[in-house]
Design a protein around this motif. Sequence first.
Motif, mmCIF file in Angstrom:
data_model
loop_
_atom_site.group_PDB
_atom_site.id
_atom_site.type_symbol
_atom_site.label_atom_id
_atom_site.label_comp_id
_atom_site.label_asym_id
_atom_site.label_seq_id
_atom_site.Cartn_x
_atom_site.Cartn_y
_atom_site.Cartn_z
ATOM 1 N N VAL A 187 -7.725 -13.466 -4.632
ATOM 2 C CA VAL A 187 -7.804 -12.298 -5.527
ATOM 3 C C VAL A 187 -6.981 -12.488 -6.789
ATOM 4 N N VAL A 188 -5.885 -13.234 -6.695
ATOM 5 C CA VAL A 188 -5.080 -13.408 -7.907
ATOM 6 C C VAL A 188 -5.780 -14.332 -8.905
ATOM 7 N N ARG A 189 -6.846 -15.013 -8.478
ATOM 8 C CA ARG A 189 -7.611 -15.881 -9.387
ATOM 9 C C ARG A 189 -8.869 -15.214 -9.923
ATOM 10 N N VAL A 190 -9.347 -14.166 -9.272
ATOM 11 C CA VAL A 190 -10.633 -13.558 -9.663
ATOM 12 C C VAL A 190 -10.558 -13.040 -11.095
ATOM 13 N N PRO A 191 -11.477 -13.482 -11.962
ATOM 14 C CA PRO A 191 -11.445 -12.977 -13.336
ATOM 15 C C PRO A 191 -12.047 -11.572 -13.400
ATOM 16 N N GLY A 192 -11.409 -10.687 -14.127
ATOM 17 C CA GLY A 192 -11.985 -9.370 -14.378
ATOM 18 C C GLY A 192 -11.997 -8.473 -13.155
ATOM 19 N N ASP A 193 -12.928 -7.523 -13.193
ATOM 20 C CA ASP A 193 -12.980 -6.438 -12.219
ATOM 21 C C ASP A 193 -13.735 -6.885 -10.952
ATOM 22 N N LEU A 195 -6.475 -6.916 -1.493
ATOM 23 C CA LEU A 195 -7.665 -6.179 -1.946
ATOM 24 C C LEU A 195 -7.256 -4.892 -2.661
ATOM 25 N N ALA A 196 -6.283 -4.181 -2.106
ATOM 26 C CA ALA A 196 -5.846 -2.919 -2.722
ATOM 27 C C ALA A 196 -5.242 -3.176 -4.093
ATOM 28 N N TRP A 197 -4.437 -4.217 -4.193
ATOM 29 C CA TRP A 197 -3.792 -4.593 -5.481
ATOM 30 C C TRP A 197 -4.847 -4.839 -6.555
ATOM 31 N N LYS A 198 -5.897 -5.559 -6.166
ATOM 32 C CA LYS A 198 -6.950 -5.908 -7.131
ATOM 33 C C LYS A 198 -7.828 -4.688 -7.442
ATOM 34 N N ILE A 199 -8.243 -3.968 -6.416
ATOM 35 C CA ILE A 199 -9.145 -2.825 -6.605
ATOM 36 C C ILE A 199 -8.466 -1.730 -7.423
ATOM 37 N N ALA A 200 -7.159 -1.550 -7.199
ATOM 38 C CA ALA A 200 -6.421 -0.498 -7.928
ATOM 39 C C ALA A 200 -6.397 -0.769 -9.430
ATOM 40 N N GLN A 201 -6.612 -2.023 -9.837
ATOM 41 C CA GLN A 201 -6.604 -2.354 -11.268
ATOM 42 C C GLN A 201 -7.938 -2.038 -11.946
ATOM 43 N N SER A 202 -8.947 -1.668 -11.163
ATOM 44 C CA SER A 202 -10.265 -1.415 -11.742
ATOM 45 C C SER A 202 -10.296 -0.079 -12.462
ATOM 46 N N PRO A 203 -10.790 -0.059 -13.717
ATOM 47 C CA PRO A 203 -10.882 1.213 -14.441
ATOM 48 C C PRO A 203 -11.892 2.176 -13.820
ATOM 49 N N ARG A 204 -12.767 1.651 -12.933
ATOM 50 C CA ARG A 204 -13.765 2.538 -12.312
ATOM 51 C C ARG A 204 -13.205 3.380 -11.181
ATOM 52 N N VAL A 205 -12.050 2.990 -10.661
ATOM 53 C CA VAL A 205 -11.548 3.621 -9.443
ATOM 54 C C VAL A 205 -10.665 4.817 -9.784
ATOM 55 N N THR A 206 -11.065 5.987 -9.251
ATOM 56 C CA THR A 206 -10.293 7.205 -9.517
ATOM 57 C C THR A 206 -9.439 7.599 -8.323
ATOM 58 N N ALA A 207 -9.824 7.151 -7.127
ATOM 59 C CA ALA A 207 -9.010 7.453 -5.937
ATOM 60 C C ALA A 207 -9.146 6.281 -4.985
ATOM 61 N N LEU A 208 -8.010 5.852 -4.421
ATOM 62 C CA LEU A 208 -8.017 4.724 -3.493
ATOM 63 C C LEU A 208 -7.205 5.088 -2.262
ATOM 64 N N PHE A 209 -7.871 4.988 -1.103
ATOM 65 C CA PHE A 209 -7.223 5.261 0.186
ATOM 66 C C PHE A 209 -7.236 3.982 1.021
ATOM 67 N N THR A 210 -6.271 3.868 1.933
ATOM 68 C CA THR A 210 -6.278 2.757 2.873
ATOM 69 C C THR A 210 -5.950 3.295 4.252
ATOM 70 N N ALA A 211 -6.660 2.759 5.263
ATOM 71 C CA ALA A 211 -6.408 3.181 6.640
ATOM 72 C C ALA A 211 -6.169 1.930 7.490
ATOM 73 N N PRO A 212 -4.974 1.677 8.081
ATOM 74 C CA PRO A 212 -3.802 2.531 7.920
ATOM 75 C C PRO A 212 -2.919 2.139 6.748
ATOM 76 N N GLY A 213 -3.163 0.984 6.106
ATOM 77 C CA GLY A 213 -2.292 0.551 5.019
ATOM 78 C C GLY A 213 -0.943 0.053 5.515
ATOM 79 N N ASN A 214 -0.020 -0.172 4.576
ATOM 80 C CA ASN A 214 1.357 -0.575 4.890
ATOM 81 C C ASN A 214 2.212 -0.245 3.667
ATOM 82 N N PRO A 215 3.535 -0.428 3.761
ATOM 83 C CA PRO A 215 4.389 0.005 2.630
ATOM 84 C C PRO A 215 4.065 -0.687 1.306
#
Length: 422
Positions: free
Chosen positions: A297-303, A15-35
């Motif tokens: 997510v690797v198949r979803v077209p566009g944003d 989800l983070a990989w895909k969301i980070a590619q969106s031109p609308r996103v200016t800040a992305l946080f994850t809790a707790p995330g991973n490396p």
Amino acid sequence: MRMLIVGGGGREHALAWKIAQSPRVTALFTAPGNPGIARHAVCVPLTADALDGLVAFARRERIDLTVVGPEAPLVAGLADRLLDAGLAVFGPIAPAAAIEGSKAFAKDLMARNAIPTARFATFADPARARGYCREVGPPLVVKADGLAGGKGAIVCRTLADADEAVAECMERAAFGAAGATVVVEEFLSGEEVSFFALANGADALPLAAAQDHKTVFDGDQGPNTGGMGAYSPVASFDAAMERRVMDTIVRPTIAALAKDGAPYRGVLYVGLMLTAEGPKVIEFNCRFGDPECQALVVRVPGDLVPLLVAAAHGGPWPEVGPWPTRASVCVVLASGGYPGKYGTGAAIEGVESAETAPGVTVFHAGTALRDGRLVTAGGRVLGVTAVAGDLATAIARAYGAVGAIRFEGMHYRRDIGRRRPA
Ligand code: AMP
Ligand code: GLY
């Protein structure tokens, strides 16, 4: 948009990989995330069960949309809490997440709305449960009502197995309070498919189907795991089947929840059995599957973000182009011993070199950094994911990349994407 993803596994990395590619996103946080997630988002040291901390963080950071990965915080009311604080969330409120949190609730909803599922009854009394097992006859399935980490469904080949399963859930409390009530249901045969649709409270938008490989060894042998791999799309799940599932299962479910005062917003995961009588629901989940999400997510077209926003806000669905005819595969690399006891802290080599292959992304599930080196930190460690024009090429790419990665005890299935219909 300022966004927060709750969770720290392979699903959340995808989800983070895909969301980070969106031109609308200016800040992305994850809790707790991973490396792995840390390459796309700022990781915040809050676990998915720290509801107070998550709400306070989202408020303080003026998060425009929180996307919740796992089921437990949704069932515990994280979406309700964020909404109460005036914050938007992708993921259902607790009374709608009950569709996963309580199998008895889900089965009752299906029964009341003629949604196709296995014949069943619900029991709080073990003697009555055993009596019903005799009425249904084996094979049958005994299910703990509540969340049991994917282990709460016991397939019973004989009445002796069924009696044992009832004792395990209700008398020995193997799943704690989650097993105090059980659902006993008929065994369904057919091919199992996971189907995903978005819901905005009132109506639903189909995403795609994927197939999970639940057992640890090739050829569907050995104990169940959280999922050893997935692929998408699924050949047997064609456009006609998708329409049928949307019309007979997804839309009636979303409508029923809305009518009952629990509008469902988020992703609905429908675990299906494609039986001779048509598709029937095995289970509902209130979240994306893991590892199905990685393959999707690797198949979803566009944003993806406008779709998540429409689901969260109950707005109209944005125009989505047709999904390109691409196939994807996610192969899970697991720690030695998983799904039983396993060690952690083994050095992981070769991830960067694996990712140089065309179409390949390596999603982190159970990894950590120790003295600057990537090490194992969970049962499912990495999800090597490949996309290509056809399934055979996606499989070849994924396994080619797997060959570049090493850690002590690493094991994986060699037959992901090659599942034979039952
Ligand atoms: P669940 O926790 O409900 O997803 O069940 C776990 C697994 O048990 C499913 O993925 C199926 O493989 C199997 N299962 C559950 N219910 C049934 C059923 N009624 N008939 C056949 N298999 C089932
Ligand atoms: N892969 C199965 C699940 O996420 O429940």
